[in-house]
Every structure is written in structure tokens, then in C-alpha cells.
Enzyme design. Structure first.
Site, PDB file in Angstrom:
ATOM      1  N   GLN A 132      86.890  74.412  81.797  1.00  0.00           N
ATOM      2  CA  GLN A 132      85.868  74.205  80.776  1.00  0.00           C
ATOM      3  C   GLN A 132      86.449  73.388  79.623  1.00  0.00           C
ATOM      4  O   GLN A 132      85.830  72.439  79.137  1.00  0.00           O
ATOM      5  CB  GLN A 132      85.359  75.564  80.279  1.00  0.00           C
ATOM      6  N   CYS A 270      79.333  76.209  76.558  1.00  0.00           N
ATOM      7  CA  CYS A 270      79.798  76.104  77.950  1.00  0.00           C
ATOM      8  C   CYS A 270      78.709  76.470  78.941  1.00  0.00           C
ATOM      9  O   CYS A 270      78.793  76.106  80.112  1.00  0.00           O
ATOM     10  CB  CYS A 270      81.014  76.982  78.144  1.00  0.00           C
TER      11      CYS A 270
HETATM   12  N1   CP Z   1      80.542  77.378  82.041  1.00  0.00           N
HETATM   13  C1   CP Z   1      80.751  78.015  83.203  1.00  0.00           C
HETATM   14  O1   CP Z   1      81.875  78.265  83.622  1.00  0.00           O
HETATM   15  O2   CP Z   1      79.612  78.367  83.863  1.00  0.00           O
HETATM   16  P1   CP Z   1      79.524  79.316  85.131  1.00  0.00           P
HETATM   17  O3   CP Z   1      79.898  80.697  84.675  1.00  0.00           O
HETATM   18  O4   CP Z   1      78.096  79.223  85.577  1.00  0.00           O
HETATM   19  O5   CP Z   1      80.474  78.830  86.167  1.00  0.00           O
HETATM   20  N1  NVA Z   2      82.820  83.617  77.750  1.00  0.00           N
HETATM   21  C1  NVA Z   2      81.957  83.576  78.915  1.00  0.00           C
HETATM   22  C2  NVA Z   2      82.018  82.236  79.557  1.00  0.00           C
HETATM   23  C3  NVA Z   2      81.129  82.042  80.742  1.00  0.00           C
HETATM   24  C4  NVA Z   2      81.282  80.698  81.377  1.00  0.00           C
HETATM   25  C5  NVA Z   2      82.361  84.667  79.884  1.00  0.00           C
HETATM   26  O1  NVA Z   2      83.559  84.874  80.095  1.00  0.00           O
HETATM   27  O2  NVA Z   2      81.473  85.328  80.414  1.00  0.00           O
END
Ligand code: CP
Ligand code: NVA
Length: 313
Positions: A132, A270
Site C-alpha cells: 500500500q 487505502c
Molecule cells: N487497501 C487494501 O489493501 O485493500 P484490501 O483490504 O481490499 O486488499
Molecule cells: N488498516 C486497515 C487497512 C485495510 C486495507 C486494516 O488493517 O484493516
């Protein structure tokens, strides 16, 4: 590069090299398609948590470049439960050419890498989310070029996504500010790592990037070129949702907060977003938002990571 587990494992030059390669592969993809550099290669994708972007972008990265990907669900693998992580790593190493793993505990992806004979990519752990972070940096450089001294403000929970954003910011010479409520600060070890990176980035007459950890979101976004937010409750913290829902509302990224930043600010997330919690619809779908190009950049950044790990570009 043997594995891709944390942005802090890479030098600033290696980070920039991956970003340059990502841009090249992105241009190539849209012009005439990528060359089949991953032909004959399969990426095993271990998921202990749900995913949209990570799963699909890795799968497509492999296919666009002539390879294939294999999805391994939590139920199938039972990482560390049905079988030890060391055994899983050693078995899979004989079947696939690379592994991508999304895990709960960061130690688990480190353990996989320790025992794997093929490259391991961290697809998110409780500590960080380096893929990310690379897509985020790509998105920021597409907007602002390779300028140092940009102001990156993360507003919300000091979580895994914030760790990777902080580390890539320090590597690329961007100032990083976190505004979080008390009790939701960044991992102190990650801060120590960031301070060391910033010190190194600042050598040779370069202005060292600043790292700030404050409470006030309004202070954080003053002069910000990037406002970044993420969910208030990460995967694995679901039982804390109600408590967090009471603490975080002052940290919502809304039109008022965005108006207090630089006029050319970009708003990042993200995803998945919890709309009208950490980010309002108005901002998510507004002129400053880059959340969808940012999500699409996962594909291009990961092609570059895989190409370097496979040693084919
Ligand atoms: N941003 C991200 O990692 O999305 P997912 O959890 O959908 O993979
Ligand atoms: N901080 C979030 C990011 C998801 C892509 C998690 O860890 O759930």
C-alpha cells in the site's frame, strides 16, 4: 531484494527505483500491454483476512505479465494452526515461485520469509502494509513529481497503513505528521525506525524530513499536500468498533478539514472506506480525492515489486 516485508528494509534509492519501474510498467501496460516477464511463474497468495484490492491486483499483476496466481483462503491453509508456518513455507516453496501473505501477526510473515526458498511479499500485517505504501508513494509522485519537502498528514488511527506511509515519506524526504487521539498512537518501534530513516535521508546537505505526532487534526493539515485517512477499526479489532466510534469523530476528513490544507492537497485512503465515518462522501467523491487512481496504482507498484523479486526486470 530477497523479500518485500517492509519499506524500511529498502534504501531510498531502492524505493525510488521501484517507483520508476512501476511508472515504466504502467505506461507499457496502457500502450501495448506488458511483456510476459512472469511466464511460467505462479504466485501463491495466502490470506488470513478478507481483501479486494490486494487479492485482485496481485492476481492481475501476475496475469498481465504472463504468470498466474493461486488464492489460498484462511480455511484452506490454517497457517500455524493446521500446520506450522515453517512447514507451510517449505512445502509451498516447492510448488510456487513467490508467496504473498496477508496475516494478523507481523511475526507470521517474518516466519514465512525465514523458511521460504521463494520471495515473500507482505500483503498487510498488524504492523504495516508496505505494498500500500508503495502505491501511495506512486500516486503522490504522479501528482507532485519527485519533489522533497512535501507535507503528508495522516489523520486518524496510528495503524499499519500509517506505519508504511510514514516510512516511505521518510525515505523520500517528505515531512510526515500523524494526528491521532490519545491511545491510538503509532507503534513506538515504527517511530524509532522512521527517525533513523529521516536522519539518513537528511545526510549530504538534504533537509531531513520532519516527523510530528500530534493530537489536533486541524494543526496537522495546515500546509498539507496530502491528507490521508483510513478506517478507525482495522481488521482484527472488530470488538473495539463501538469504543473507537466514540473517540474518532473529531478526526473525520470532511470538507472543512480539507479547506484548511494546501489548495492543491490530495486526499488519500487505502480503502475500504467507511463513508461518512473517517471520510465524508463529499470529500471521497470531491475534486481533491485520488482514492481510485490510488487503488489502481496497487497493480502497477506490485508489478514492479514482483519483477525485482523474480529478478526479471
Ligand atoms: N487497501 C487494501 O489493501 O485493500 P484490501 O483490504 O481490499 O486488499
Ligand atoms: N488498516 C486497515 C487497512 C485495510 C486495507 C486494516 O488493517 O484493516
Amino acid at each position: 531484494m530477497e523479500h518485500f516485508l517492509a519499506i524500511s528494509d529498502l534504501s531510498s534509492d531502492e524505493v525510488q527505483d521501484l517507483l520508476d519501474l512501476a511508472i515504466k510498467l504502467k505506461k507499457e501496460y496502457f500502450k501495448k500491454g506488458n511483456k510476459p516477464l512472469f511466464e511460467g511463474k505462479v504466485l501463491g497468495m495466502i490470506f488470513q483476512k478478507p481483501s479486494l484490492r490486494t487479492r485482485v491486483s496481485f492476481d492481475m499483476a501476475m496475469r498481465h505479465m504472463g504468470g498466474d496466481a493461486l488464492y489460498l483462503s484462511p480455511a484452506e491453509i490454517g497457517l500455524g494452526k493446521r500446520e506450522s508456518i515453517a512447514d507451510v513455507a517449505r512445502v509451498l516453496s516447492g510448488y510456487v515461485h513467490g508467496l504473498m501473505a496477508r496475516v494478523f501477526e507481523h511475526e507470521h510473515v517474518l516466519e514465512l520469509a525465514k523458511w521460504s526458498d521463494v520471495p515473500v511479499v507482505n500483503g498487510l500485517s498488524d504492523y504495516n502494509h508496505p505494498c500500500q505504501g508503495m502505491a501511495d508513494a506512486l500516486t503522490i509522485q504522479e501528482k507532485f513529481g519527485k519533489k522533497k519537502g512535501l507535507n503528508v498528514a495522516f489523520v486518524g488511527d496510528g495503524n499499519n497503513v500509517a506505519v508504511s506511509l510514514m516510512h516511505v515519506s521518510a525515505k523520500l524526504g517528505w515531512n510526515f505528521t500523524l494526528a491521532s487521539p490519545e491511545g491510538y498512537d503509532l507503534n513506538p518501534k515504527a517511530i524509532e525506525v522512521a527517525k533513523k530513516i529521516a536522519e539518513k535521508t537528511g545526510r549530504g546537505g538534504v533537509t531531513p524530513p520532519l516527523l510530528r505526532f500530534i493530537r489536533d487534526p486541524h494543526e496537522a493539515v495546515k500546509g498539507a499536500h496530502v491528507i490521508y485517512t483510513d478506517t478507525w477499526t482495522s481488521m482484527g479489532q472488530e470488538e473495539e468498533t463501538a469504543r473507537r466510534g466514540k473517540v474518532f469523530p473529531p478526526y473525520q476528513v470532511n470538507a472543512q478539514l480539507v479547506s484548511e490544507a494546501d489548495k492543491d492537497v490530495i486526499v488519500m485512503h487505502c480503502l475500504p472506506a467507511h463513508r461518512n465515518h473517517e471520510l465524508t462522501d463529499e470529500v471521497a467523491d470531491g475534486p481533491h480525492s485520488v482514492i481510485f487512481p490510488q487503488a489502481h496504482n496497487r497493480l502497477h507498484a506490485q508489478k514492479a515489486i514482483l519483477a525485482r523479486l523474480f529478478g526479471v526486470a
